[in-house]
Design a protein around this motif. Structure first.
Motif, PDB file in Angstrom:
ATOM      1  N   ALA A 612      38.810  46.778  47.390  1.00  0.00           N
ATOM      2  CA  ALA A 612      38.868  47.616  46.194  1.00  0.00           C
ATOM      3  C   ALA A 612      40.088  48.528  46.242  1.00  0.00           C
ATOM      4  N   CYS A 613      40.582  48.878  45.056  1.00  0.00           N
ATOM      5  CA  CYS A 613      41.755  49.755  44.980  1.00  0.00           C
ATOM      6  C   CYS A 613      41.503  51.081  45.694  1.00  0.00           C
ATOM      7  N   GLY A 614      40.312  51.623  45.517  1.00  0.00           N
ATOM      8  CA  GLY A 614      39.998  52.904  46.135  1.00  0.00           C
ATOM      9  C   GLY A 614      40.025  52.849  47.646  1.00  0.00           C
ATOM     10  N   LYS A 624      30.309  51.061  44.938  1.00  0.00           N
ATOM     11  CA  LYS A 624      31.167  50.628  43.834  1.00  0.00           C
ATOM     12  C   LYS A 624      32.343  49.792  44.324  1.00  0.00           C
ATOM     13  N   HIS A 625      32.796  50.047  45.532  1.00  0.00           N
ATOM     14  CA  HIS A 625      33.917  49.285  46.063  1.00  0.00           C
ATOM     15  C   HIS A 625      33.522  47.846  46.361  1.00  0.00           C
ATOM     16  N   GLU A 628      33.300  46.000  43.092  1.00  0.00           N
ATOM     17  CA  GLU A 628      34.646  45.670  42.627  1.00  0.00           C
ATOM     18  C   GLU A 628      35.181  44.445  43.365  1.00  0.00           C
ATOM     19  N   SER A 629      34.862  44.329  44.648  1.00  0.00           N
ATOM     20  CA  SER A 629      35.326  43.176  45.425  1.00  0.00           C
ATOM     21  C   SER A 629      34.730  41.877  44.905  1.00  0.00           C
ATOM     22  N   LYS A 674      45.856  48.516  41.185  1.00  0.00           N
ATOM     23  CA  LYS A 674      45.248  49.315  40.121  1.00  0.00           C
ATOM     24  C   LYS A 674      46.101  49.287  38.858  1.00  0.00           C
ATOM     25  N   LEU A 716      33.290  47.337  35.084  1.00  0.00           N
ATOM     26  CA  LEU A 716      33.898  47.993  36.242  1.00  0.00           C
ATOM     27  C   LEU A 716      35.003  48.980  35.877  1.00  0.00           C
ATOM     28  N   ALA A 720      36.351  51.842  38.512  1.00  0.00           N
ATOM     29  CA  ALA A 720      37.282  51.232  39.457  1.00  0.00           C
ATOM     30  C   ALA A 720      38.742  51.430  39.095  1.00  0.00           C
ATOM     31  N   TRP A 721      39.103  51.295  37.815  1.00  0.00           N
ATOM     32  CA  TRP A 721      40.520  51.222  37.468  1.00  0.00           C
ATOM     33  C   TRP A 721      40.973  52.255  36.445  1.00  0.00           C
ATOM     34  N   THR A 728      31.061  57.455  37.403  1.00  0.00           N
ATOM     35  CA  THR A 728      30.996  56.661  38.629  1.00  0.00           C
ATOM     36  C   THR A 728      29.655  55.947  38.698  1.00  0.00           C
TER      37      THR A 728
END
Length: 739
Positions: A612-614, A624-625, A628-629, A674, A716, A720-721, A728
């Motif tokens: 994930a970007c985060g 959340k990560h 996102e993956s 991102k 998402l 996420a982005w 969140t």
């Protein structure tokens, strides 16, 4: 490749960094030869002035050597620390001592002083002028030694010929292997992962087994079928003067050697310049090396003689071969382009016939995954079956990896915990199918004080672990889009089941999603709990709990704990879990002593293309990560494979935009990813213009795929982005509903 090599755990002498080698590979300044080792450490039992006077007669069948390095304790490490050149002295001691033990055990009649005398008698070595041979050998600092056949010019073949002459003089008919050079100035054959190879991964010289040579007209002639990555024992690099460049290039060859020979616990390489010779050993904790001026002083000559004796008659185990792997020869074909022409050539390689785990022998059907690199987990997965399962009716997946012992709980712990809590849609290994073998710092490098060594030098200690799981097809074998979605849906449900059991996966990627059986019916599975961690009290970790918008005021409201970090709250431990948890604790590294459990641990979690970007930008890994993956698993499929139909192949080229997500600084990777994902036009245009042509040529399937992806992207986007996070809030159900 460059970023991986820059993280090889190579430390600059006299400094402590997150490295495991004695000198920095990123520095291009020439390094001086290593500081002298005390004579007792150099010559071992031969340090006495009393030596044998007779020329040794090499054994025709040398006994198997004991290659266990001399054990180091925390006291000896502390002593070395006060000398200022900490890492180099420790590594030099270990490598030289390991070579000493290997050479002494490989030939009972071998004596280094007698060997030097023999080289002088056979006119290979010239002693210092004005001194008796006995006095020159016994004086470690005596200078003036000279090799009569020293390579001139200093080229690949001349170096190999010189090394062979010395080895033949030392061991005669007892020699087990010899040096050679690649046949053509082209890619070296049978390099795993490259159909046509890469020319920059061609070693300058290699060490090949004795059977690679044929007797032709009373001369030894190399059988070029053996001249490949799967048959060589050691890779080598020679440079005229640039020691750093020689070592840097050798790291690339060693990576190729490890990926092409999956039966290795570690790999060995040798580099040589006109003045310096060095040995590199690479295990899953990283790289360590030692080098010395090979022809200046008596000490240097003795080291060089020992090194060549080890290389020519040492056991395969001393070069990292794992005797639990049974190998059989195989014939491989490859294309090579000498002089501008493409010629199809047959080479003799190796196949893995069986792998023994404990008292059970598993016959190998195929390789499913090869994640071996210079350092790290080095995961490899084989499709296997039991020796008595002649019909192959019950296939299994054998997973071999090197786990970071610095983590609080290992993978077997989470398998037992998940089983006890009724987790669904996650493949779990039975207790009887878990095997723990030796580690890198103690088992390979020979340090007793593992925790102290790891903390002092920021090196991860990794332990070899093997798990046997039920076999299911990887996601890449999906039959159609519906099959792909069912596989992904089952994995997400498995992730939800883990999360409800207070376990966060933290390594969602395509290779960790499996299909459900050979018929393609039913939902898929999630695998690989190596990066998993416990989450805090689930009452404090509701998926719908929002976090404050401001980054400055953001506070922890539960969520996953980083491994090695003491929890503020213990995970929920239900009474019904008590017995299972007691069993699972047997597999946890937290039962070790405080010194061992506090060893250095690498912080990264996840597989880079799917991270994930985060997480890439430094956020703590949370639910959340992982969700996102899952999106990236679906998003990257048309870039990874050439068609949506069965019989698909890996795409030949990945767009540069996506490659940049995996290169260089992780923070920068997260920003780049991102920037694409947060802009719908860029996200969709990348798919419609640069995905595999086979996908874009099927408009009906591709349109359905884009529609599904768009629904997930909208779910998402806010968490996420979006560049200003409005929410969140996200749960598994939010991702499952569109699927």
């Amino acid at each position: 490749m460059k970023r991986e090599l820059e993280n090889q755990h190579v430390a600059r002498a006299g400094k402590r960094t997150s490295c495991s080698s004695s000198s920095s590979t990123t520095s291009r300044k020439p390094t001086s030869s290593t500081p002298p080792i005390p004579q007792a450490e150099i010559s071992g039992v031969e340090s006495s002035n009393t030596t044998r006077q007779t020329t040794p007669e090499p054994s025709a069948d040398p006994p198997k050597p004991n290659v266990t390095p001399k054990r180091r304790t925390s006291a000896s490490i502390e002593t070395a620390t006060t000398k200022g050149d900490t890492m180099r002295q420790d590594i030099q001691h270990e490598l030289i001592d390991a070579i000493r033990l290997a050479t002494e055990a490989s030939n009972e009649s071998f004596n280094v002083f007698d060997a030097v005398k023999l080289l002088v008698q056979k006119r290979h070595l010239v002693p210092p002028k004005g001194s008796s041979l006995q006095k020159a050998i016994n004086d470690p600092s005596m200078v003036g030694w000279r090799w009569r056949q020293k390579p001139d010019p200093f080229k690949d073949q001349a170096v190999a010929d010189f090394l062979n002459q010395v080895c033949a003089c030392l061991n005669g008919q007892s020699i087990l292997r010899s040096f050679a050079t690649p046949e053509f100035r082209a890619a070296y054959p049978l390099l795993y992962g490259y159909e046509h190879g890469r020319e920059d991964l061609r070693p300058d010289f290699i060490l090949l087994p004795k059977e690679a040579w044929l007797q032709v007209n009373r001369c030894q002639e190399l059988n070029q079928a053996f001249n490949n990555y799967q048959k060589c024992i050691v890779v080598g690099e020679c440079k005229f003067t640039d020691v750093n460049e020689a070592r840097w290039q050798l790291y690339k060859y060693i990576r190729g050697l490890k990926r092409s020979q999956l039966w290795r616990r570690f790999a060995v390489g040798v580099y040589i310049t006109q003045s310096t010779c060095g040995v590199v050993r690479a295990d899953q904790s990283g790289i360590e090396y030692t080098d010395f001026a090979w022809s200046e002083t008596s000490t240097d000559v003795i080291k060089f003689v020992r090194l060549l004796n080890w290389l020519s008659v040492g056991s395969l185990e001393s070069f990292g071969f794992d005797n639990t792997f049974a190998l059989v020869p195989s014939q491989r074909h490859t294309s090579r382009p000498p002089n501008g022409k493409t010629i199809r050539t047959e080479y003799t390689g190796c196949d893995i016939a069986s792998i023994t785990c404990g008292s059970t022998k598993y016959l190998v059907d195929s390789l499913l995954y090869n994640g071996v690199a210079i350092r790290g987990r080095g995961t490899k997965v084989f499709r296997v079956h039991n020796e008595d399962d002649t019909a192959k009716a019950n296939p299994k997946a054998l997973k071999i990896m090197w786990q970071d012992t610095g983590r609080v709980h290992n993978e077997a712990y989470f398998h037992e915990l998940a089983r006890s809590r009724g987790v669904q849609n996650v493949l779990l290994a039975d207790e009887t199918c878990h095997y723990t073998l030796s580690d890198t710092i103690n088992g390979i490098r020979g340090f007793d004080s593992v925790g102290g060594y790891c903390r002092k030098f920021h090196v991860e200690n990794r332990q070899e672990t093997r798990l046997v799981l039920p076999y299911h097809q990887p996601l890449k074998y999906f039959k159609d889009l519906d099959d792909l979605v069912r596989g992904l849906l089952g994995a997400i449900k498995g992730h939800r089941s883990l999360y409800e059991a207070s376990i966060l996966h933290r390594d969602v990627s395509e290779r960790n999603v499996l299909l459900n059986g050979s018929n393609g019916l039913g939902e898929g599975w999630l695998i690989d709990l190596d990066m998993a961690c416990l989450v805090e009290d689930r009452d404090d970790q509701a998926p719908s709990t929002p976090e404050p918008d401001s980054r400055k005021s953001r506070k922890r409201r539960g969520g996953p704990l980083l491994d090695g970090t003491p929890p503020r709250k213990k995970p929920v431990r239900r009474e019904s879990d008590k017995a299972a948890n007691e069993t699972a604790d047997l597999y946890s590294t937290s039962s070790k002593s405080a010194e061992e459990s506090e060893g250095f641990k690498g912080p990264k979690t996840g597989t880079v293309p799917y991270m994930a970007c985060g997480v890439l930008r430094g956020e703590e890994h949370s639910l959340k990560h992982d969700l996102e993956s899952f999106f990236y698993v679906l998003y990257l499929i048309p870039f990874t494979y050439d068609t949506p139909f069965q019989g698909r192949q890996s795409s030949k080229g990945i767009p540069e935009v996506i490659n940049n997500w995996c290169r260089g600084d992780l923070q920068q990777c997260g920003d780049l990813k991102k920037g694409v994902m947060g802009t719908p036009d860029r996200m969709l245009r990348l798919l419609t213009e640069q995905s595999a042509k086979g996908w874009r040529d099927e408009p009906e399937i591709f349109t359905q795929y884009l529609g599904l992806l768009w629904k997930l992207w909208k779910v998402l986007l806010p968490v996420a982005w979006a560049f200003s996070f409005d929410s969140t809030n996200i749960s598994h159900e939010d991702i499952i509903q569109p699927l």
